[in-house]
Scaffold this active site. Structure first.
Site, PDB file in Angstrom:
ATOM      1  N   GLY A 162       0.845  -1.196   0.000  1.00  0.00           N
ATOM      2  CA  GLY A 162       0.000   0.000   0.000  1.00  0.00           C
ATOM      3  C   GLY A 162       0.872   1.234   0.000  1.00  0.00           C
ATOM      4  O   GLY A 162       1.126   1.821   1.040  1.00  0.00           O
ATOM      5  N   ALA A 190       0.310   7.778   0.133  1.00  0.00           N
ATOM      6  CA  ALA A 190       1.120   8.844   0.716  1.00  0.00           C
ATOM      7  C   ALA A 190       1.877   8.341   1.946  1.00  0.00           C
ATOM      8  O   ALA A 190       3.086   8.527   2.072  1.00  0.00           O
ATOM      9  CB  ALA A 190       0.213  10.020   1.089  1.00  0.00           C
ATOM     10  N   ASN A 240      -5.199   3.493  10.083  1.00  0.00           N
ATOM     11  CA  ASN A 240      -6.073   4.185  11.032  1.00  0.00           C
ATOM     12  C   ASN A 240      -7.161   3.274  11.560  1.00  0.00           C
ATOM     13  O   ASN A 240      -7.744   2.509  10.806  1.00  0.00           O
ATOM     14  CB  ASN A 240      -6.783   5.351  10.330  1.00  0.00           C
ATOM     15  CG  ASN A 240      -5.914   6.585  10.256  1.00  0.00           C
ATOM     16  OD1 ASN A 240      -5.144   6.869  11.164  1.00  0.00           O
ATOM     17  ND2 ASN A 240      -6.043   7.316   9.160  1.00  0.00           N
ATOM     18  N   LYS A 251      -5.534   7.966  20.140  1.00  0.00           N
ATOM     19  CA  LYS A 251      -5.574   8.585  18.813  1.00  0.00           C
ATOM     20  C   LYS A 251      -7.028   8.791  18.383  1.00  0.00           C
ATOM     21  O   LYS A 251      -7.369   9.804  17.765  1.00  0.00           O
ATOM     22  CB  LYS A 251      -4.803   7.744  17.792  1.00  0.00           C
ATOM     23  CG  LYS A 251      -4.667   8.414  16.422  1.00  0.00           C
ATOM     24  CD  LYS A 251      -3.449   7.914  15.664  1.00  0.00           C
ATOM     25  CE  LYS A 251      -3.094   8.830  14.500  1.00  0.00           C
ATOM     26  NZ  LYS A 251      -3.869   8.593  13.291  1.00  0.00           N
ATOM     27  N   SER A 255      -7.899  13.419   7.504  1.00  0.00           N
ATOM     28  CA  SER A 255      -7.821  12.427   6.425  1.00  0.00           C
ATOM     29  C   SER A 255      -9.225  12.066   5.913  1.00  0.00           C
ATOM     30  O   SER A 255      -9.422  11.883   4.708  1.00  0.00           O
ATOM     31  CB  SER A 255      -7.099  11.169   6.913  1.00  0.00           C
ATOM     32  OG  SER A 255      -7.796  10.569   7.990  1.00  0.00           O
TER      33      SER A 255
END
Lengths: 313, 313
Positions: free
Chosen positions: A11, A14, A106, A187, A265
């Protein structure tokens, strides 16, 4: 320096391109599984702009399939959480007996999947507090910088040392997490209110949330729900670590107040018409809260809205 | 028939034009204050399509200022709630000693403003459960039909009779409300969940809310907050009427299940980039709930999101 390691980046968006690039810069043998940028990087290399120093990999190893890469010391999986169902198949060809896997994604509940597929002992997690965008093919822009928090799925300190060693020579700032689940929930204390409100309020930057008293107050109320759900989940997993309510709220708002015009994001995905990471960031935390009978009405509403918005992507 | 009345329609959008048209059709002397459609109606009349029968007013009285209309028996104010600050000035030229005022607008706290400006005794309210759109100038399309609930601001049954008499010969189905505040809150039991979710979920029709288990459940949770806030507000106003929780939930969902692909008024404003009626439908109910210490986390979140979305209109 430590022994150079063979690394597969699964993957190479970015996040994968940036952190893989930093590891290659530090002397490791990095192969990038690429789709969109394959031809551009093969011809022109990988170019990274960053406040920690720009760099170019003139001739990085790129592959179009995991089989081309084969078994490595470390797999770093940086897929979007929306691609979790493809992760097993993409990662497996790179895994042999001693391969370790760092999940750089995430949300909640991802390591558990990797642990089912490949065994718990080899699973690590990296939580990147950052903002990195792709530019034209072959270009990555690292904009905001924060540390990457590293944890081991079983919170084994000896295993964690191997992950810290991997990054030791790199320019990436690393924090070691003694409790992965605690770090994940901390987070989420930021991601759930700020990613959630930034999308559902119409696609706004975080300065407009912290700068508007009503939205700021709402972000805080959502954060309190996440803290309560997180502490219940930590207790259910017999984790001693606890989220310190006041300290986390102060830290998250203090951080956001300095971030300026920041696009979350999820808001970037929303604005670009892409699939948002709703299940990993919202759905799984909500599911755990509901299973533990923690009241999270705002999280439930945000999740329902985001799922509906996502269904039109 | 009853004595024909002189009537001024202040705010001749879809709602004002339709109901004013029905009163003219029934023999009353109706003047329409018009902006967008003034020239078209003056030249070509007012054309209405409706499941209750199409009709045309070939030569209706239209005006560009309230002064042109002057004092009447009845003012029907059908402005958007977002124009409430202009209402006093627009209505006053049509008011003399015996003028009655029917507020045909969405939301909470509107009659109170008219009562401050013109005295309580003359203030009535009409709650229209309907869907009416404007077509090209001079054309109005009445799509879904339900009754108009009429109430008097002080709940005076004798006064209410005068309002019922006004509509007696018309084709509009009328329900008499013994408690205006109760009727307002009951309507909000529908408008807050369905208007709110239809916008914040990205601009969707109500069939997608009732047809999706998660959104349906969320609509119900929002409705429960509104019921609790409404009952607290009714008690605070010493009203005996109480919203029957189970009965209202069953009725509202039963109704919505039969409505098909329905666009809420707020969703239409959202889709057309117009100002949404956020304060009257959401802000004032939330304010009352918070004053009365009723927990309404979902209403608060919807309101914050809608205010932010509205600020970009």
């Amino acid at each position: 320096m430590n022994q150079p390691q063979t690394i597969a980046i699964i993957g190479s968006g970015a996040i994968g391109s940036y952190y893989g690039g930093r590891l290659a810069e530090a002397g490791h043998d990095v192969s990038f599984l690429m789709r969109r940028d394959y031809s551009a990087v093969r011809q022109g290399g990988l170019k990274v702009t960053s406040p920690d120093g720009d760099f170019t990999l003139a001739n990085p190893k790129v592959a179009q399939s995991s089989e081309e890469i084969g078994a490595v010391d470390w797999v770093i999986c940086a897929l979007k959480a929306t691609s979790i169902e493809e992760a097993q198949e993409l990662v497996r060809p790179c895994v042999s007996t001693n391969t370790r896997i760092l999940v750089l994604m995430n949300g909640l509940g991802l390591e558990e999947r990797f642990a089912e597929w490949f065994g718990s002992k080899r699973i690590f997690c990296g939580l990147a507090f950052t903002c990195i965008n792709r530019g034209v093919p072959g270009h990555v822009h690292h904009l905001a910088y924060g540390p990457v928090t590293l944890g081991h799925f079983q919170n084994d300190p000896n295993e964690l040392e191997s992950a810290l060693a991997l990054w030791a020579q790199s320019k990436v700032q690393i924090d070691a997490s003694p409790s992965l689940l605690h770090s994940r929930w901390e987070k989420l204390c930021w991601n759930i209110p700020f990613n959630g409100l930034s999308v559902t309020a119409g696609g706004i930057t975080t300065d407009l949330i912290v700068g508007n008293p009503e939205l700021r107050n709402m972000a805080r109320s959502v954060m309190e729900e996440v803290i309560e759900a997180g502490n219940a989940d930590l207790a259910a997993h017999s984790e001693d670590a606890k989220i310190d309510r006041i300290a986390v709220i102060d830290r998250m708002f203090g951080l956001t107040d300095t971030m300026g015009v920041y696009r979350t994001s999820t808001m970037i995905d929303f604005a670009e018409g892409k699939a948002m990471e709703v299940e990993a960031i919202f759905g799984e935390p909500l599911h755990r809260a509901q299973s533990l009978r923690v009241a999270t009405p705002r999280l439930a509403l945000l999740t329902a809205l985001l799922r509906t918005l996502n269904s039109k992507r």
